[in-house]
Enzyme design. Structure first.
Site, PDB file in Angstrom:
ATOM      1  N   ARG A  16     -88.716 -54.467  45.149  1.00  0.00           N
ATOM      2  CA  ARG A  16     -88.830 -54.182  46.583  1.00  0.00           C
ATOM      3  C   ARG A  16     -87.508 -53.667  47.163  1.00  0.00           C
ATOM      4  O   ARG A  16     -87.107 -54.040  48.263  1.00  0.00           O
ATOM      5  CB  ARG A  16     -89.325 -55.434  47.336  1.00  0.00           C
ATOM      6  N   GLU A 607    -113.084 -56.508  59.148  1.00  0.00           N
ATOM      7  CA  GLU A 607    -112.439 -55.469  58.354  1.00  0.00           C
ATOM      8  C   GLU A 607    -113.104 -55.259  57.001  1.00  0.00           C
ATOM      9  O   GLU A 607    -112.857 -54.250  56.347  1.00  0.00           O
ATOM     10  CB  GLU A 607    -110.952 -55.759  58.186  1.00  0.00           C
ATOM     11  N   HIS A 696     -98.598 -62.947  70.378  1.00  0.00           N
ATOM     12  CA  HIS A 696     -97.646 -62.088  69.669  1.00  0.00           C
ATOM     13  C   HIS A 696     -96.423 -61.762  70.497  1.00  0.00           C
ATOM     14  O   HIS A 696     -95.460 -61.225  70.001  1.00  0.00           O
ATOM     15  CB  HIS A 696     -98.335 -60.796  69.216  1.00  0.00           C
TER      16      HIS A 696
END
Ligand code: GLN
Ligand code: ZN
Length: 764
Positions: A16, A607, A696
């Protein structure tokens, strides 16, 4: 000769590297030049790997520092005017501002005044868990070739001696993926095409043989205007003289297959994993002078290909099309982890079944070599059939499942009466969605436990302290239905997958979710069962601390399925129903331990919906069934909640109602309660807790604002059906924020209760 290629490669690197380089740059620790150097090294490495595996082309244009759609926004010169970028702002700075927004301070200091600094909206890339940034269009949007990045990357690959296939998102898909204000975005096509023409001419001028042009929207139910726009658009693009490979993926082309075969392009890629039957059709219908790229290796999953079988699929095509056949993966390899070789802890029962990105390169190449009759650079073993994937006990249990298992004993109205008699909740009961702040202490304890520095007893003690704290906070706030706080969970899927039989975890199986963020989905490889209770101890401990009801907290079968790599040797429905049985066992044990309210989270239900409407019914059928099996262990007096968030619910309301949860808590504050109108129109029968504030944001709305939201909700849904709760779990917030917001929420519920209470008779 059968050439082979891929549609795209994972971007982040084996360790990564891109993630860490990005985050260091964002923290201001490294300059843009250093980030670009890391990116260059990664690209060079990715191309070298493709070449070493024996691919005939390397893919250029699939790399992105944050997101490939955002790259196109800059390439096509359509950065939204609202950012107010001046000529002096460097391209890479603009790029990250669009991706991440302007930090508060920078925005305040921005001399342009009045420009919105919010990042571009992010949404899911088709039915994957990758999130792209949504281009913004309006009537004034103009397009032009405006970035050198793609051409620089092509030159880079050429300088390294590679044969380049450049790639672009096609103009129709690019417009489709965006959103427009006050106009139809298809109207922009005429303005967009010259920019594409200029880009294609530049690429051709660089001596690049092939340009892969992605039009995945050909796999959707397209409105007629979009379908008919394809032919004229591609006739205009053909003028640039580049050889275009039209790439489609993720979904069957169906009514668009003949259209795709007819377009004036030099080749067509089809996803033969999602639509195996279309490969032979395309081979028949695509003119013989065009290339057919057969996407036979699964780019969306982690299973090793059965190359003998695939050879049987492609060999007849080769006979028909000779060197006008290419082989590939079904879609970009962006959606699978990079290297199985990095996994040293996976058992020998599962490892031989798997292939990650690099292994898939080898498979593609081996297949091409086999077609050509020569030896592959890395010959591959056939997947070993592992007997351990089957658990007869699980299969029998599923086969014997009776319809009663999917039903609660009584209808909702009766259950509601029994539950109310037991729980004695006030009108507009208050609750939360499950998680409380994941503090540094919690993370430290979990990490120490994982690393062996904290033994099981010490870890248990630390978690109990967190639970005790969470319960005390909730009691002080005066919430009606409490939770234990999920301190022990790092992630709502990982927590369960590590305890369920049939799931395996990887050490490095990262897949990009968005920007620098990655997820490490578990792999469901064998029949699923639950060897022991998973959450009962924590829930029961929390319940022992309070006389208020504590809500048990589970992740639902559809979400566990959706956020994992799923075995492909049996229908997804079967796997999902097996998970449902495991969750059902947990529901039964929670209930047995005295837990009166149990929430089964299904944030991924929406989804999972297939891209094509024709497949919705089947999916909704088994996914609803799975939820009902999980919940079906609850007695009438046990209250079942479910939770969903951040999705478009209106088109699946009948399915949501069919779950027959006693209470659903949903995100609604961001849409200002508008979402509820769908529920009202549908006369949603059971109780609903529309989120009254957005978790959020660190902003703490006051109680008047939340009461107004509740008032609005009560305007469309009968108050007797309403619950009061935040939008989602609070794990990303601090305790200060959570405490303040929940105090206002409890006040707001109080205000509303007073307003709704029958007024005492007026005295005269
Ligand atoms: N119970 C989970 C939580 O509160 C739900 C998370 C989610 O909806 N994604 O964190
Ligand atoms: Zn949520």
């Amino acid at each position: 000769m059968t050439p082979c290629h891929i549609l795209g490669f994972p971007r982040l690197g084996k360790n990564r590297e891109l993630k860490f380089a990005l985050e260091s740059h964002w923290r201001g620790q490294t300059a843009a030049a250093e980030l670009e150097a890391t990116a260059r090294r990664l690209r060079a490495n990715h191309w070298a790997l493709q070449r070493a595996a024996g691919l005939d082309y390397v893919s250029v244009g699939d790399f992105a520092l944050y997101d490939h759609v955002l790259n196109h926004v800059q390439l096509l010169g359509c950065e939204p005017a609202r950012f107010g970028f001046g000529a002096e702002t460097p391209e890479i700075e603009r790029y990250f501002i669009m991706a991440r927004g302007r930090a508060g301070e920078a925005a305040a200091a921005c001399s342009c005044g009045g420009h919105s600094s919010a990042a571009l909206e992010m949404t899911k890339w088709f039915d994957t868990n990758y999130h792209y940034l949504v281009p913004e269009f309006d009537a004034d949007t103009q397009f032009r070739l405006a970035s050198e990045r793609l051409f620089d990357e092509i030159a880079e690959a050429q300088a390294q001696g590679h044969r380049v296939k450049a790639q672009l998102i096609g103009p129709l898909s690019f417009l489709w993926l965006g959103k427009s204000q006050g106009m139809e975005r298809l109207e922009l096509l005429d303005r967009l095409l010259p920019a594409y023409g200029a880009i294609l001419s530049r690429i051709k001028g660089m001596g690049v043989e092939w340009v892969q042009i992605d039009e995945p929207i050909l796999g959707l139910d397209l409105p007629p205007a979009w379908r008919t726009a394809f032919e004229p658009a591609y006739h205009r693009l053909a003028a640039a003289g580049a050889d275009l490979l039209l790439a489609t993926y993720f979904s069957p082309l169906r009514e668009n297959l003949t259209l795709a075969c007819r377009l004036p392009v030099a080749g067509l890629h089809v996803d033969a994993v999602r639509a195996p039957e279309e490969l032979a059709q395309a081979a028949d219908w695509l003119p013989l002078n065009k290339v057919l790229s057969a996407g036979v290796v699964d780019g969306r999953n982690v299973w090793k290909s059965d190359l003998d079988r695939l050879l049987g699929v492609v060999a007849p095509l080769k006979a028909k099309r000779a060197d006008r056949l290419w082989v590939s993966a079904s879609c970009s390899l962006l959606h699978v982890p990079l290297d199985l070789g990095a996994e040293t802890a996976l058992g020998e029962d599962i490892k031989p079944l798997l292939a990650f990105g690099l292994q898939k390169l080898d498979e593609i190449s081996a297949l091409a070599h086999a077609l050509n009759g020569d030896a592959a650079p890395h010959p591959l073993a056939a997947p070993t059939a592992s007997g351990q994937r089957q658990d007869p006990a699980v299969q029998q249990r599923l086969a014997r499942l009776t319809p009663e298992a999917e039903r609660r004993a009584s209808p909702y109205a009766r259950r509601h009466t029994l539950q109310q008699a037991r729980l004695k909740l006030p009108p507009l009961p208050t609750t939360t969605i499950g998680s409380f702040p994941q503090t540094a202490d919690i993370r430290r304890a979990r990490a120490a436990h994982k690393a062996g520095g904290l033994d099981a007893a010490g870890y248990r003690q630390a978690m109990r302290e967190e639970i005790r704290h969470a319960v005390a906070e909730q009691e002080a706030l005066g919430l009606d239905v409490l939770v234990h706080g999920e301190a022990e969970r790092n992630d709502m899927v990982e927590y369960f997958s590590t305890q369920l039989q049939g799931f395996a975890a990887t050490q490095h199986g990262w897949v990009q979710s968005y920007g620098s963020r990655c997820v490490k989905p578990p792999i469901i490889w064998s029949d699923v069962s639950r060897p022991a209770p998973m959450t009962v101890e924590w829930a029961a401990y929390a319940q022992s601390l309070t006389s208020k009801p504590v809500k048990g907290m589970l992740t639902g079968p559809v979400t566990l399925l959706q956020w994992s790599f799923v075995r492909d040797d049996q229908p997804r429905a079967t796997t999902c129903l097996q998970i449902a049985l495991a969750i059902r066992d947990e529901v039964a044990d929670l209930q047995h331990a005295g837990i009166a309210v149990i929430q089964i989270d299904e944030p991924a239900l929406r989804e999972g919906l297939p891209l094509r409407r024709a497949a919705w019914e089947d999916y909704l059928d088994w996914s609803v069934r799975a939820f009902r099996i999980a919940a079906g262990a609850a007695d009438d007096a046990t209250q079942i909640h479910t939770h969903m968030c951040y999705a478009e619910f209106n088109d699946i309301l009948p399915a949501i109602a069919a779950l027959d949860a006693d209470v659903i808590t949903i995100e609604a504050s961001r849409s200002n309660m508008e979402l509820l109108e769908g529920f009202a129109r549908f006369s949603y029968p059971n109780a609903i807790g529309p989120g009254v504030y957005d978790i959020h944001s660190p902003r703490v709305p006051d109680s008047a604002e939340m009461a107004a939201a509740l008032e609005k909700a009560a305007g469309v849904i009968p108050a007797a059906q309403l619950w009061v709760n935040p939008d989602c779990g609070l794990k990303t917030r601090s305790w200060e924020e959570a405490r303040a917001a929940l105090a206002h929420m409890v006040d707001a519920a109080g205000l509303m209760r007073a307003r709704l209470a029958p007024q005492p008779p007026a005295r005269d």
